[in-house]
Design a protein around this motif. Sequence first.
Motif, PDB file in Angstrom:
ATOM      1  N   UNK A   1       1.081  -1.397  -0.153  1.00 39.05           N
ATOM      2  CA  UNK A   1       0.078  -0.070  -0.297  1.00 39.05           C
ATOM      3  C   UNK A   1       0.354   0.956  -0.048  1.00 39.05           C
ATOM      4  N   UNK A   2      -0.008   2.686  -0.280  1.00 37.69           N
ATOM      5  CA  UNK A   2       0.548   3.561  -0.282  1.00 37.69           C
ATOM      6  C   UNK A   2      -0.033   4.734   0.355  1.00 37.69           C
ATOM      7  N   UNK A   3      -0.005   5.899   1.361  1.00 33.33           N
ATOM      8  CA  UNK A   3      -0.039   6.553   1.821  1.00 33.33           C
ATOM      9  C   UNK A   3       0.272   7.647   2.063  1.00 33.33           C
ATOM     10  N   UNK A   4      -0.063   9.473   1.096  1.00 37.44           N
ATOM     11  CA  UNK A   4      -0.408  10.469   0.214  1.00 37.44           C
ATOM     12  C   UNK A   4      -0.669  11.324   1.749  1.00 37.44           C
ATOM     13  N   UNK A   5      -0.042  11.807   2.461  1.00 48.16           N
ATOM     14  CA  UNK A   5      -0.904  13.286   3.365  1.00 48.16           C
ATOM     15  C   UNK A   5      -0.450  14.031   3.310  1.00 48.16           C
ATOM     16  N   UNK A   6      -1.054  14.961   3.315  1.00 43.13           N
ATOM     17  CA  UNK A   6      -0.878  16.322   3.701  1.00 43.13           C
ATOM     18  C   UNK A   6       0.284  16.533   4.656  1.00 43.13           C
ATOM     19  N   UNK A   7       0.817  17.233   4.832  1.00 47.87           N
ATOM     20  CA  UNK A   7       1.910  18.125   6.435  1.00 47.87           C
ATOM     21  C   UNK A   7       0.909  19.577   7.073  1.00 47.87           C
ATOM     22  N   UNK A   8       0.412  19.367   7.618  1.00 49.08           N
ATOM     23  CA  UNK A   8      -0.735  20.022   8.416  1.00 49.08           C
ATOM     24  C   UNK A   8       0.165  21.547   9.075  1.00 49.08           C
ATOM     25  N   UNK A   9       1.750  21.219   9.176  1.00 44.89           N
ATOM     26  CA  UNK A   9       2.218  21.993   9.664  1.00 44.89           C
ATOM     27  C   UNK A   9       3.070  23.348   8.526  1.00 44.89           C
ATOM     28  N   UNK A  10       2.345  24.969   8.230  1.00 40.36           N
ATOM     29  CA  UNK A  10       3.240  25.940   7.191  1.00 40.36           C
ATOM     30  C   UNK A  10       4.113  26.037   7.462  1.00 40.36           C
ATOM     31  N   UNK A  11       5.172  26.798   7.083  1.00 40.22           N
ATOM     32  CA  UNK A  11       6.125  27.440   7.470  1.00 40.22           C
ATOM     33  C   UNK A  11       7.202  28.274   8.440  1.00 40.22           C
ATOM     34  N   UNK A  12       5.545  29.096   8.629  1.00 46.81           N
ATOM     35  CA  UNK A  12       5.454  30.149   9.521  1.00 46.81           C
ATOM     36  C   UNK A  12       4.626  29.691  10.988  1.00 46.81           C
ATOM     37  N   UNK A  13       4.868  28.357  11.187  1.00 44.54           N
ATOM     38  CA  UNK A  13       4.506  27.707  12.209  1.00 44.54           C
ATOM     39  C   UNK A  13       5.683  26.881  13.187  1.00 44.54           C
ATOM     40  N   UNK A  14       6.866  27.011  12.386  1.00 44.75           N
ATOM     41  CA  UNK A  14       7.913  25.973  13.062  1.00 44.75           C
ATOM     42  C   UNK A  14       8.738  26.380  14.122  1.00 44.75           C
ATOM     43  N   UNK A  15       8.326  27.252  15.113  1.00 42.34           N
ATOM     44  CA  UNK A  15       8.825  27.443  16.160  1.00 42.34           C
ATOM     45  C   UNK A  15       8.118  26.703  17.827  1.00 42.34           C
ATOM     46  N   UNK A  16       6.802  26.873  17.224  1.00 46.82           N
ATOM     47  CA  UNK A  16       6.015  26.213  18.774  1.00 46.82           C
ATOM     48  C   UNK A  16       6.215  24.383  18.160  1.00 46.82           C
ATOM     49  N   UNK A  17       6.145  24.436  17.037  1.00 40.98           N
ATOM     50  CA  UNK A  17       5.808  22.665  16.088  1.00 40.98           C
ATOM     51  C   UNK A  17       7.694  22.032  16.693  1.00 40.98           C
ATOM     52  N   UNK A  18       8.479  22.999  17.015  1.00 38.04           N
ATOM     53  CA  UNK A  18       9.792  21.797  16.668  1.00 38.04           C
ATOM     54  C   UNK A  18       9.625  20.719  18.503  1.00 38.04           C
TER      55      UNK A  18
END
Length: 433
Positions: free
Chosen positions: A344-361
């Motif tokens: 199988x293959x699963x293609x999902x979108x990344x929910x984190x835009x580049x503007x939100x990197x700080x908290x998503x560390x």
Amino acid sequence: MEARFIRRSLVTIAVGLAMGSAGVAHATNGYFAHGYGTKAKGMGGVGMAISQDSYAPGINPAGIAGMETRIDGSLTYFRPERSVTFHTEMGDMSVDSDSEDFFIPSIGYVQQIDENRSWGIALLGNGGMNTDYPAVENPGCQGQGSGIFCTGAAGVNLEQLAIIPTYAQKFADGRVSVGVSPVISYQRFSAKGTEAFGGLSAEQGENLAGDRTDTTWGYGAQIGFQAELAEGARVGGSYRSKIRNGDFDDYSGLFADGGSFDIPSTYGLGMSVDVTPRLTLSADYQRIKYSDVDAISNPASNLMLGQDGLLGARNGAGFGWEDINIFKFGAQVEAGNDWTWRVGYNRGENPIPSSEVQFNILAPAVMKDHFTFGFTKGFGEHHELNFAAMYAPKQSVRGPTADFSGGMPPAQGPDATIEMRQYELEIGYAYRF
């Protein structure tokens, strides 16, 4: 008598194991797993239109309608490799998250009422906002501490367990199935090192960190259908409501609206076709609405709103995750001698835009591609051995960070890149009564 004794014993063991351990670190499609059940996972996570075991309610509750009485148990080894790299004038500084090895149990049971009706219960682990950064030397702290936020070790851990009792029934001479499930949710969360954001909290830095573990219970519901369009061709769909959990009181200064942290709604559609008597192809579409939950979807820019946008406030800043679309594809081949093979293959979108990197560390759930493989080997009439493997290649997002130590507005910090790579192995056993 023997079958009844086995059933009772396995159910008792299953409930005890599942209640004793919630799943962690499943940061694949955002923080949802790429699939639920060993067979589904081997086929990229598909399960809207094809259901093969008692884990089916994790994807579509209609899937157990008329299903044989069976119990499934599995253990997953999950390894997410996460890191952050700060791009400073003095060069790059990379820090890897520790705690990379996780073991996650899942349990499912179905009781057939008759050829058209069944009830069951599935206990499935979820979660994925998990990091554990060590207190490394950080030149950016200028002697005022260590670690990625200059507060020593830092990280978060979110664990979730979904308890899904289900009833499903076939209609229209067995061509249409409908299933309904209440969903009971158990969550626990802890954070450390986040005291670095104390000046951004509506509670003046309280209930923000401390490495304490807080727990909540919640509730929701789901409904699903499956229908046979023609011989060997099936469609299916399901909808799960937002699961409303209690607040994390110990982190009311971190999460928006005083510690509120619900689980977002999700829905999907799928189709499965028996191309030949031995070959089945399936495809699913799923959407996860992270925008349902302010703590997850509110952008960091809400801090600029003033008091109402501070961490923990009514419109408090969050992780800035976006809603995502997921496409899943799977193939299954019955090879004879009780062997069944899956890819199988699963293609999902990344929910984190580049503007939100700080908290998503703290929560670098940036994965997109998932490649899967699996098999089932039957032993006689009652026993199955199931296996699934998943590999998700490295994915990264780069964006700006900010220095809030001088108050608001913040000073610009260095760019940072968050990245992750994943491996997963799952082995399961099923007993068919």
